[in-house]
Design a protein around this motif. Sequence first.
Motif, PDB file in Angstrom:
ATOM      1  N   GLY A 184     -26.283  -2.113  -8.960  1.00  0.00           N
ATOM      2  CA  GLY A 184     -25.499  -1.042  -8.384  1.00  0.00           C
ATOM      3  C   GLY A 184     -24.100  -1.023  -8.981  1.00  0.00           C
ATOM      4  N   VAL A 185     -23.216  -0.248  -8.386  1.00  0.00           N
ATOM      5  CA  VAL A 185     -21.844  -0.143  -8.865  1.00  0.00           C
ATOM      6  C   VAL A 185     -21.045  -1.347  -8.354  1.00  0.00           C
ATOM      7  N   THR A 186     -20.353  -2.015  -9.255  1.00  0.00           N
ATOM      8  CA  THR A 186     -19.524  -3.143  -8.840  1.00  0.00           C
ATOM      9  C   THR A 186     -18.064  -2.866  -9.154  1.00  0.00           C
ATOM     10  N   GLN A 187     -17.176  -3.400  -8.315  1.00  0.00           N
ATOM     11  CA  GLN A 187     -15.747  -3.222  -8.495  1.00  0.00           C
ATOM     12  C   GLN A 187     -15.043  -4.554  -8.308  1.00  0.00           C
ATOM     13  N   SER A 188     -13.947  -4.721  -9.050  1.00  0.00           N
ATOM     14  CA  SER A 188     -13.127  -5.924  -8.872  1.00  0.00           C
ATOM     15  C   SER A 188     -11.657  -5.577  -9.069  1.00  0.00           C
ATOM     16  N   PRO A 189     -10.762  -6.279  -8.365  1.00  0.00           N
ATOM     17  CA  PRO A 189     -11.066  -7.247  -7.316  1.00  0.00           C
ATOM     18  C   PRO A 189     -11.440  -6.543  -6.012  1.00  0.00           C
ATOM     19  N   THR A 190     -11.776  -7.327  -4.996  1.00  0.00           N
ATOM     20  CA  THR A 190     -12.106  -6.768  -3.690  1.00  0.00           C
ATOM     21  C   THR A 190     -10.842  -6.348  -2.959  1.00  0.00           C
ATOM     22  N   HIS A 191      -9.854  -7.220  -3.005  1.00  0.00           N
ATOM     23  CA  HIS A 191      -8.571  -6.956  -2.356  1.00  0.00           C
ATOM     24  C   HIS A 191      -7.447  -7.302  -3.331  1.00  0.00           C
ATOM     25  N   LEU A 192      -6.311  -6.620  -3.128  1.00  0.00           N
ATOM     26  CA  LEU A 192      -5.176  -6.843  -4.009  1.00  0.00           C
ATOM     27  C   LEU A 192      -3.903  -6.525  -3.239  1.00  0.00           C
ATOM     28  N   ILE A 193      -2.915  -7.403  -3.364  1.00  0.00           N
ATOM     29  CA  ILE A 193      -1.616  -7.150  -2.736  1.00  0.00           C
ATOM     30  C   ILE A 193      -0.563  -7.135  -3.838  1.00  0.00           C
ATOM     31  N   LYS A 194       0.212  -6.060  -3.888  1.00  0.00           N
ATOM     32  CA  LYS A 194       1.263  -5.899  -4.900  1.00  0.00           C
ATOM     33  C   LYS A 194       2.557  -5.481  -4.210  1.00  0.00           C
ATOM     34  N   THR A 195       3.646  -5.563  -4.933  1.00  0.00           N
ATOM     35  CA  THR A 195       4.918  -5.071  -4.411  1.00  0.00           C
ATOM     36  C   THR A 195       5.312  -3.787  -5.131  1.00  0.00           C
ATOM     37  N   ARG A 196       6.191  -3.038  -4.488  1.00  0.00           N
ATOM     38  CA  ARG A 196       6.637  -1.777  -5.066  1.00  0.00           C
ATOM     39  C   ARG A 196       7.162  -1.956  -6.485  1.00  0.00           C
ATOM     40  N   GLY A 197       6.823  -1.025  -7.372  1.00  0.00           N
ATOM     41  CA  GLY A 197       7.298  -1.068  -8.737  1.00  0.00           C
ATOM     42  C   GLY A 197       6.374  -1.806  -9.695  1.00  0.00           C
ATOM     43  N   GLN A 198       5.459  -2.601  -9.151  1.00  0.00           N
ATOM     44  CA  GLN A 198       4.534  -3.333 -10.013  1.00  0.00           C
ATOM     45  C   GLN A 198       3.443  -2.412 -10.541  1.00  0.00           C
ATOM     46  N   GLN A 199       2.643  -2.977 -11.441  1.00  0.00           N
ATOM     47  CA  GLN A 199       1.525  -2.257 -12.036  1.00  0.00           C
ATOM     48  C   GLN A 199       0.233  -2.951 -11.631  1.00  0.00           C
ATOM     49  N   VAL A 200      -0.866  -2.185 -11.548  1.00  0.00           N
ATOM     50  CA  VAL A 200      -2.142  -2.767 -11.146  1.00  0.00           C
ATOM     51  C   VAL A 200      -3.269  -2.187 -11.998  1.00  0.00           C
ATOM     52  N   THR A 201      -4.278  -3.001 -12.246  1.00  0.00           N
ATOM     53  CA  THR A 201      -5.483  -2.556 -12.957  1.00  0.00           C
ATOM     54  C   THR A 201      -6.702  -2.882 -12.116  1.00  0.00           C
ATOM     55  N   LEU A 202      -7.513  -1.881 -11.847  1.00  0.00           N
ATOM     56  CA  LEU A 202      -8.748  -2.040 -11.105  1.00  0.00           C
ATOM     57  C   LEU A 202      -9.917  -1.800 -12.054  1.00  0.00           C
ATOM     58  N   ARG A 203     -11.032  -2.502 -11.803  1.00  0.00           N
ATOM     59  CA  ARG A 203     -12.158  -2.433 -12.722  1.00  0.00           C
ATOM     60  C   ARG A 203     -13.442  -1.992 -12.038  1.00  0.00           C
ATOM     61  N   CYS A 204     -14.297  -1.349 -12.829  1.00  0.00           N
ATOM     62  CA  CYS A 204     -15.545  -0.810 -12.284  1.00  0.00           C
ATOM     63  C   CYS A 204     -16.659  -0.931 -13.316  1.00  0.00           C
ATOM     64  N   SER A 205     -17.811  -1.425 -12.878  1.00  0.00           N
ATOM     65  CA  SER A 205     -19.005  -1.419 -13.721  1.00  0.00           C
ATOM     66  C   SER A 205     -20.019  -0.471 -13.097  1.00  0.00           C
ATOM     67  N   PRO A 206     -20.491   0.518 -13.844  1.00  0.00           N
ATOM     68  CA  PRO A 206     -21.387   1.513 -13.263  1.00  0.00           C
ATOM     69  C   PRO A 206     -22.794   0.982 -13.049  1.00  0.00           C
ATOM     70  N   LYS A 207     -23.542   1.721 -12.279  1.00  0.00           N
ATOM     71  CA  LYS A 207     -24.966   1.433 -12.067  1.00  0.00           C
ATOM     72  C   LYS A 207     -25.677   1.526 -13.411  1.00  0.00           C
TER      73      LYS A 207
END
Lengths: 110, 111
Positions: free
Chosen positions: B3-26
């Motif tokens: 199925g579709v997977t995503q990482s990470p499950t949870h993420l905590i950042k502060t204002r001004g930071q940058q974030v990268t989320l990942r996804c693997s399709p079905k």
Amino acid sequence: EDQVTQSPEALRLQEGESSSLNCSYTVSGLRGLFWYRQDPGKGPEFLFTLYSAGEEKEKERLKATLTKKESFLHITAPKPEDSATYLCANRVGGAQKLVFGQGTRLTINP
Amino acid sequence: DAGVTQSPTHLIKTRGQQVTLRCSPKSGHDTVSWYQQALGQGPQFIFQYYEEEERQRGNFPDRFSGHQFPNYSSELNVNALLLGDSALYLCASSLSGSEQFFGPGTRLTVL
């Protein structure tokens, strides 16, 4: 502007008490009406796709129907495990963008 | 089938930071769409990727960007995080023209 509106926002039923959820839409060129189930903190789970007025689909205690302006999700003799948020969405444009309603939060009491 | 997977499950950042989320399709799917879901609301479309190109974009600022790799997996990047970016980020995959299947989501909290 394309819009999807669901009602009611929340619905509480007793186990075995049948009811219907409504999804109305204003969109030009509907290319599919979708129903999803979402449990708290999880991603939506696909239930049904309807493409044309008069179409009906069933899965266990759920039946989805479609008219030119709205769709209904009928739930027959629900059980507590049917408790979830039910989302409807339509697909618009040449791509596959989904426009979602705000959902109906369904609670089935034992 | 994973199925579709995503990482990470949870993420905590502060204002001004940058974030990268990942996804693997079905398996077998070639199209990836990203959605943002605020608490108590329906998902809002961010953008869609097909054949490594952004095919359609929703009403989100340029701080939101993405990428699709040759294996169809995808990343969502958000720069200069704001408190209002706190949400559940959902990835959905599909085979062109078919139903979209969603992953479990990434819960992003911006402090």
